[in-house]
Design a protein around this motif. Sequence first.
Motif, mmCIF file in Angstrom:
data_model
loop_
_atom_site.group_PDB
_atom_site.id
_atom_site.type_symbol
_atom_site.label_atom_id
_atom_site.label_comp_id
_atom_site.label_asym_id
_atom_site.label_seq_id
_atom_site.Cartn_x
_atom_site.Cartn_y
_atom_site.Cartn_z
ATOM 1 N N GLY A 101 0.364 4.378 -10.446
ATOM 2 C CA GLY A 101 0.104 3.000 -10.049
ATOM 3 C C GLY A 101 -0.432 2.116 -11.156
ATOM 4 N N ALA A 102 -0.795 2.697 -12.307
ATOM 5 C CA ALA A 102 -1.362 1.893 -13.390
ATOM 6 C C ALA A 102 -0.389 0.809 -13.839
ATOM 7 C CB ALA A 102 -1.749 2.784 -14.575
ATOM 8 N N LEU A 103 0.879 1.117 -13.824
ATOM 9 C CA LEU A 103 1.889 0.137 -14.214
ATOM 10 C C LEU A 103 2.725 -0.272 -13.011
ATOM 11 C CD1 LEU A 103 3.285 -1.433 -16.455
ATOM 12 C CD2 LEU A 103 4.749 0.534 -16.844
ATOM 13 N N ASP A 104 3.107 0.667 -12.203
ATOM 14 C CA ASP A 104 4.041 0.424 -11.104
ATOM 15 C C ASP A 104 3.340 0.655 -9.779
ATOM 16 O OD1 ASP A 104 6.276 0.153 -9.522
ATOM 17 O OD2 ASP A 104 7.179 2.032 -10.105
ATOM 18 N N ASP A 105 2.706 -0.309 -9.240
ATOM 19 C CA ASP A 105 2.816 -1.733 -9.489
ATOM 20 C C ASP A 105 1.443 -2.384 -9.375
ATOM 21 O OD1 ASP A 105 4.535 -3.827 -10.186
ATOM 22 O OD2 ASP A 105 5.008 -4.314 -8.156
ATOM 23 N N HIS A 106 0.414 -1.561 -9.489
ATOM 24 C CA HIS A 106 -0.935 -2.093 -9.304
ATOM 25 C C HIS A 106 -1.344 -3.042 -10.423
ATOM 26 C CE1 HIS A 106 -1.785 1.593 -6.576
ATOM 27 N NE2 HIS A 106 -1.034 0.700 -5.995
ATOM 28 N N LYS A 107 -0.820 -2.839 -11.610
ATOM 29 C CA LYS A 107 -1.121 -3.761 -12.705
ATOM 30 C C LYS A 107 -0.649 -5.166 -12.352
ATOM 31 C CE LYS A 107 1.572 -4.260 -16.411
ATOM 32 N NZ LYS A 107 1.921 -5.644 -16.445
ATOM 33 N N GLY A 108 0.550 -5.271 -11.835
ATOM 34 C CA GLY A 108 1.096 -6.573 -11.461
ATOM 35 C C GLY A 108 0.309 -7.236 -10.353
ATOM 36 N N ILE A 109 -0.172 -6.440 -9.402
ATOM 37 C CA ILE A 109 -0.992 -6.992 -8.324
ATOM 38 C C ILE A 109 -2.312 -7.494 -8.884
ATOM 39 C CG2 ILE A 109 -2.294 -6.412 -6.243
ATOM 40 C CD1 ILE A 109 0.028 -4.497 -5.536
#
Length: 168
Positions: A101-109
């Motif tokens: 989740g660090a990149l996909d997709d919590h970073k975007g959130i």
Amino acid sequence: SYNEEKMVDYFIKEFTNIGVEVEAVFPEKPFAAPYHKGIEVKYPENPRDFPVVVARLRGTHGKPVLGMTKHYNTVVVGDRKLWSVDPLAGEIIDGKIYGRGALDDHKGIAERIELMRVIKESGVKLRGDLVLTLVPGEGATDFGLPWVVEHRPELIAADWYLAGNIGP
């Protein structure tokens, strides 16, 4: 379905603290999206397990509306022995965060939550609204988002959408 309830609670708390309108929408029944025709799709036993969160930062005139989407699920961890770090720890190594989740997709959130926070705290007055739609995942998009489109379209209607990585 895993941890959606905690995620939704977190989003509602964050947006409420910022002063942004937020609503969690719980689908009432499985929804067969048009692109499901001819494809075997396994529907969840309880579609309410796939809530969609919609946050709206109101502008002074309400138009135009810019919509953004992100998904809040992560892919399963799998065999932990194959990981060089704990996939759920969010370890920081050499200035980078490693884990599911660090990149996909919590970073975007996180970026979008901070965007709304900065706009709100800066006192900048947007002319139009900014809408963020958080869906339970690429695959779960099939169960949550189509239901919202059909039954609550006013929540997510926008003149433009920055959408990506959320499924068909």
